[in-house]
Scaffold this motif. Structure first.
Motif, PDB file in Angstrom:
ATOM      1  N   LEU A  43      58.125  17.385  74.813  1.00  0.00           N
ATOM      2  CA  LEU A  43      58.554  16.191  74.085  1.00  0.00           C
ATOM      3  C   LEU A  43      60.072  16.040  74.102  1.00  0.00           C
ATOM      4  CD1 LEU A  43      56.139  16.264  71.029  1.00  0.00           C
ATOM      5  CD2 LEU A  43      56.084  14.705  72.980  1.00  0.00           C
ATOM      6  N   ALA A  44      60.806  17.136  73.976  1.00  0.00           N
ATOM      7  CA  ALA A  44      62.263  17.069  74.011  1.00  0.00           C
ATOM      8  C   ALA A  44      62.754  16.606  75.381  1.00  0.00           C
ATOM      9  CB  ALA A  44      62.861  18.433  73.672  1.00  0.00           C
ATOM     10  N   THR A  45      62.140  17.102  76.439  1.00  0.00           N
ATOM     11  CA  THR A  45      62.519  16.692  77.788  1.00  0.00           C
ATOM     12  C   THR A  45      62.227  15.208  78.005  1.00  0.00           C
ATOM     13  OG1 THR A  45      62.074  18.904  78.611  1.00  0.00           O
ATOM     14  CG2 THR A  45      62.142  17.143  80.237  1.00  0.00           C
ATOM     15  N   ALA A  46      61.067  14.755  77.565  1.00  0.00           N
ATOM     16  CA  ALA A  46      60.719  13.345  77.711  1.00  0.00           C
ATOM     17  C   ALA A  46      61.666  12.472  76.899  1.00  0.00           C
ATOM     18  CB  ALA A  46      59.275  13.118  77.275  1.00  0.00           C
ATOM     19  N   GLY A  47      62.031  12.906  75.714  1.00  0.00           N
ATOM     20  CA  GLY A  47      62.963  12.149  74.880  1.00  0.00           C
ATOM     21  C   GLY A  47      64.341  12.040  75.511  1.00  0.00           C
ATOM     22  N   ARG A  48      64.817  13.135  76.055  1.00  0.00           N
ATOM     23  CA  ARG A  48      66.125  13.100  76.731  1.00  0.00           C
ATOM     24  C   ARG A  48      66.098  12.166  77.931  1.00  0.00           C
ATOM     25  NH1 ARG A  48      66.969  19.241  76.322  1.00  0.00           N
ATOM     26  NH2 ARG A  48      65.189  19.030  77.636  1.00  0.00           N
ATOM     27  N   ASP A  49      65.037  12.212  78.728  1.00  0.00           N
ATOM     28  CA  ASP A  49      64.923  11.317  79.884  1.00  0.00           C
ATOM     29  C   ASP A  49      64.865   9.860  79.441  1.00  0.00           C
ATOM     30  OD1 ASP A  49      64.952  13.497  81.551  1.00  0.00           O
ATOM     31  OD2 ASP A  49      62.773  13.538  81.845  1.00  0.00           O
ATOM     32  N   TRP A  50      64.149   9.576  78.360  1.00  0.00           N
ATOM     33  CA  TRP A  50      64.032   8.210  77.856  1.00  0.00           C
ATOM     34  C   TRP A  50      65.385   7.688  77.395  1.00  0.00           C
ATOM     35  CZ3 TRP A  50      63.787   6.671  72.418  1.00  0.00           C
ATOM     36  CH2 TRP A  50      63.481   5.316  72.252  1.00  0.00           C
ATOM     37  N   VAL A  51      66.159   8.522  76.711  1.00  0.00           N
ATOM     38  CA  VAL A  51      67.484   8.100  76.235  1.00  0.00           C
ATOM     39  C   VAL A  51      68.416   7.871  77.420  1.00  0.00           C
ATOM     40  CG1 VAL A  51      69.530   8.883  74.968  1.00  0.00           C
ATOM     41  CG2 VAL A  51      67.272   9.124  73.960  1.00  0.00           C
ATOM     42  N   ARG A  52      68.337   8.705  78.433  1.00  0.00           N
ATOM     43  CA  ARG A  52      69.188   8.533  79.620  1.00  0.00           C
ATOM     44  C   ARG A  52      68.890   7.224  80.344  1.00  0.00           C
ATOM     45  NH1 ARG A  52      67.940  14.198  81.426  1.00  0.00           N
ATOM     46  NH2 ARG A  52      69.381  15.453  80.234  1.00  0.00           N
ATOM     47  N   LYS A  53      67.629   6.773  80.312  1.00  0.00           N
ATOM     48  CA  LYS A  53      67.237   5.559  81.029  1.00  0.00           C
ATOM     49  C   LYS A  53      67.490   4.276  80.230  1.00  0.00           C
ATOM     50  CE  LYS A  53      63.698   7.916  83.694  1.00  0.00           C
ATOM     51  NZ  LYS A  53      62.269   8.096  83.908  1.00  0.00           N
ATOM     52  N   MET A  54      67.953   4.408  78.996  1.00  0.00           N
ATOM     53  CA  MET A  54      68.212   3.227  78.177  1.00  0.00           C
ATOM     54  C   MET A  54      69.419   2.466  78.729  1.00  0.00           C
ATOM     55  SD  MET A  54      67.663   4.777  74.371  1.00  0.00           S
ATOM     56  CE  MET A  54      67.514   3.255  73.479  1.00  0.00           C
ATOM     57  N   ASP A  55      69.405   1.118  78.556  1.00  0.00           N
ATOM     58  CA  ASP A  55      70.521   0.301  79.017  1.00  0.00           C
ATOM     59  C   ASP A  55      71.786   0.583  78.218  1.00  0.00           C
ATOM     60  OD1 ASP A  55      68.903  -0.902  80.894  1.00  0.00           O
ATOM     61  OD2 ASP A  55      68.371  -2.586  79.597  1.00  0.00           O
ATOM     62  N   ALA A  56      71.643   0.743  76.918  1.00  0.00           N
ATOM     63  CA  ALA A  56      72.780   1.034  76.052  1.00  0.00           C
ATOM     64  C   ALA A  56      72.511   2.346  75.325  1.00  0.00           C
ATOM     65  CB  ALA A  56      72.969  -0.093  75.038  1.00  0.00           C
ATOM     66  N   PRO A  57      73.550   3.112  75.064  1.00  0.00           N
ATOM     67  CA  PRO A  57      73.330   4.371  74.332  1.00  0.00           C
ATOM     68  C   PRO A  57      72.883   4.096  72.901  1.00  0.00           C
ATOM     69  CG  PRO A  57      75.678   4.005  74.723  1.00  0.00           C
ATOM     70  CD  PRO A  57      74.943   2.930  75.454  1.00  0.00           C
ATOM     71  N   PRO A  58      72.159   5.017  72.309  1.00  0.00           N
ATOM     72  CA  PRO A  58      71.662   4.817  70.948  1.00  0.00           C
ATOM     73  C   PRO A  58      72.772   4.542  69.938  1.00  0.00           C
ATOM     74  CG  PRO A  58      70.562   6.686  71.949  1.00  0.00           C
ATOM     75  CD  PRO A  58      71.634   6.256  72.889  1.00  0.00           C
ATOM     76  N   THR A  59      73.959   5.116  70.143  1.00  0.00           N
ATOM     77  CA  THR A  59      75.048   4.859  69.200  1.00  0.00           C
ATOM     78  C   THR A  59      75.479   3.404  69.233  1.00  0.00           C
ATOM     79  OG1 THR A  59      76.623   5.625  70.869  1.00  0.00           O
ATOM     80  CG2 THR A  59      75.921   7.226  69.221  1.00  0.00           C
ATOM     81  N   ALA A  60      75.489   2.796  70.412  1.00  0.00           N
ATOM     82  CA  ALA A  60      75.864   1.385  70.518  1.00  0.00           C
ATOM     83  C   ALA A  60      74.818   0.498  69.851  1.00  0.00           C
ATOM     84  CB  ALA A  60      76.034   0.990  71.982  1.00  0.00           C
ATOM     85  N   ILE A  61      73.543   0.832  70.017  1.00  0.00           N
ATOM     86  CA  ILE A  61      72.465   0.066  69.381  1.00  0.00           C
ATOM     87  C   ILE A  61      72.571   0.184  67.864  1.00  0.00           C
ATOM     88  CG2 ILE A  61      69.963  -0.089  69.110  1.00  0.00           C
ATOM     89  CD1 ILE A  61      69.768   0.899  72.040  1.00  0.00           C
ATOM     90  N   ALA A  62      72.837   1.379  67.378  1.00  0.00           N
ATOM     91  CA  ALA A  62      72.985   1.584  65.931  1.00  0.00           C
ATOM     92  C   ALA A  62      74.201   0.838  65.408  1.00  0.00           C
ATOM     93  CB  ALA A  62      73.099   3.076  65.629  1.00  0.00           C
ATOM     94  N   HIS A  63      75.293   0.812  66.178  1.00  0.00           N
ATOM     95  CA  HIS A  63      76.499   0.109  65.757  1.00  0.00           C
ATOM     96  C   HIS A  63      76.223  -1.390  65.639  1.00  0.00           C
ATOM     97  CE1 HIS A  63      80.418  -1.643  65.635  1.00  0.00           C
ATOM     98  NE2 HIS A  63      81.066  -0.519  65.866  1.00  0.00           N
ATOM     99  N   ARG A  64      75.512  -1.954  66.612  1.00  0.00           N
ATOM    100  CA  ARG A  64      75.171  -3.382  66.549  1.00  0.00           C
ATOM    101  C   ARG A  64      74.282  -3.685  65.361  1.00  0.00           C
ATOM    102  NH1 ARG A  64      74.490  -3.599  72.636  1.00  0.00           N
ATOM    103  NH2 ARG A  64      72.422  -2.860  72.138  1.00  0.00           N
ATOM    104  N   ALA A  65      73.307  -2.831  65.105  1.00  0.00           N
ATOM    105  CA  ALA A  65      72.406  -3.055  63.973  1.00  0.00           C
ATOM    106  C   ALA A  65      73.164  -2.954  62.650  1.00  0.00           C
ATOM    107  CB  ALA A  65      71.261  -2.035  64.003  1.00  0.00           C
ATOM    108  N   LEU A  66      74.065  -2.007  62.536  1.00  0.00           N
ATOM    109  CA  LEU A  66      74.860  -1.869  61.318  1.00  0.00           C
ATOM    110  C   LEU A  66      75.774  -3.078  61.130  1.00  0.00           C
ATOM    111  CD1 LEU A  66      75.665  -0.140  58.903  1.00  0.00           C
ATOM    112  CD2 LEU A  66      77.363   0.968  60.372  1.00  0.00           C
ATOM    113  N   HIS A  67      76.377  -3.544  62.211  1.00  0.00           N
ATOM    114  CA  HIS A  67      77.233  -4.726  62.124  1.00  0.00           C
ATOM    115  C   HIS A  67      76.424  -5.941  61.666  1.00  0.00           C
ATOM    116  CE1 HIS A  67      80.526  -7.423  62.962  1.00  0.00           C
ATOM    117  NE2 HIS A  67      79.731  -8.151  63.739  1.00  0.00           N
ATOM    118  N   GLY A  68      75.226  -6.116  62.225  1.00  0.00           N
ATOM    119  CA  GLY A  68      74.368  -7.227  61.805  1.00  0.00           C
ATOM    120  C   GLY A  68      73.962  -7.128  60.345  1.00  0.00           C
ATOM    121  N   ALA A  69      73.663  -5.920  59.897  1.00  0.00           N
ATOM    122  CA  ALA A  69      73.272  -5.727  58.501  1.00  0.00           C
ATOM    123  C   ALA A  69      74.444  -6.022  57.570  1.00  0.00           C
ATOM    124  CB  ALA A  69      72.773  -4.301  58.292  1.00  0.00           C
ATOM    125  N   LYS A  70      75.642  -5.593  57.951  1.00  0.00           N
ATOM    126  CA  LYS A  70      76.823  -5.882  57.131  1.00  0.00           C
ATOM    127  C   LYS A  70      77.085  -7.381  57.066  1.00  0.00           C
ATOM    128  CE  LYS A  70      79.367  -1.564  57.654  1.00  0.00           C
ATOM    129  NZ  LYS A  70      80.569  -0.929  58.209  1.00  0.00           N
TER     130      LYS A  70
END
Length: 88
Positions: A43-70
């Motif tokens: 599961l850890a290996t699959a999770g790492r591969d899934w994050v690597r294949k994302m268009d944007a890193p999870p931190t950028a997605i979280a930053h956008r969501a936080l900005h929208g919530a604010k």
């Protein structure tokens, strides 16, 4: 009946059967732990591969969501304040 021992006036325990059960339980616990480690590694290996294949890193997605919530929170707060100060 040399393998049986008397306890508490009549309660008899077959030591060889008890020892066999303890050994099998230990083996089962070790196999279960090994299986759990293998599942977690897969599961850890699959999770790492899934994050690597994302268009944007999870931190950028979280930053956008936080900005929208604010922004939504500020808009709601401004609307509430405007409603409270209106002379209705």
């Amino acid at each position: 009946m040399a393998t049986n021992e008397n306890f508490f006036s009549g309660f008899q325990v077959n030591r060889s059967l008890l020892a066999g059960g303890v050994v099998l339980t230990g083996i089962g616990a070790a196999l279960g732990a090994a299986g759990t480690v293998m599942v977690c590694a897969a599961l850890a290996t699959a999770g790492r591969d899934w994050v690597r294949k994302m268009d944007a890193p999870p931190t950028a997605i979280a930053h956008r969501a936080l900005h929208g919530a604010k922004a939504a929170s500020a808009a709601g707060w401004d609307a509430w304040r405007a409603e409270q100060t209106s002379p209705n």
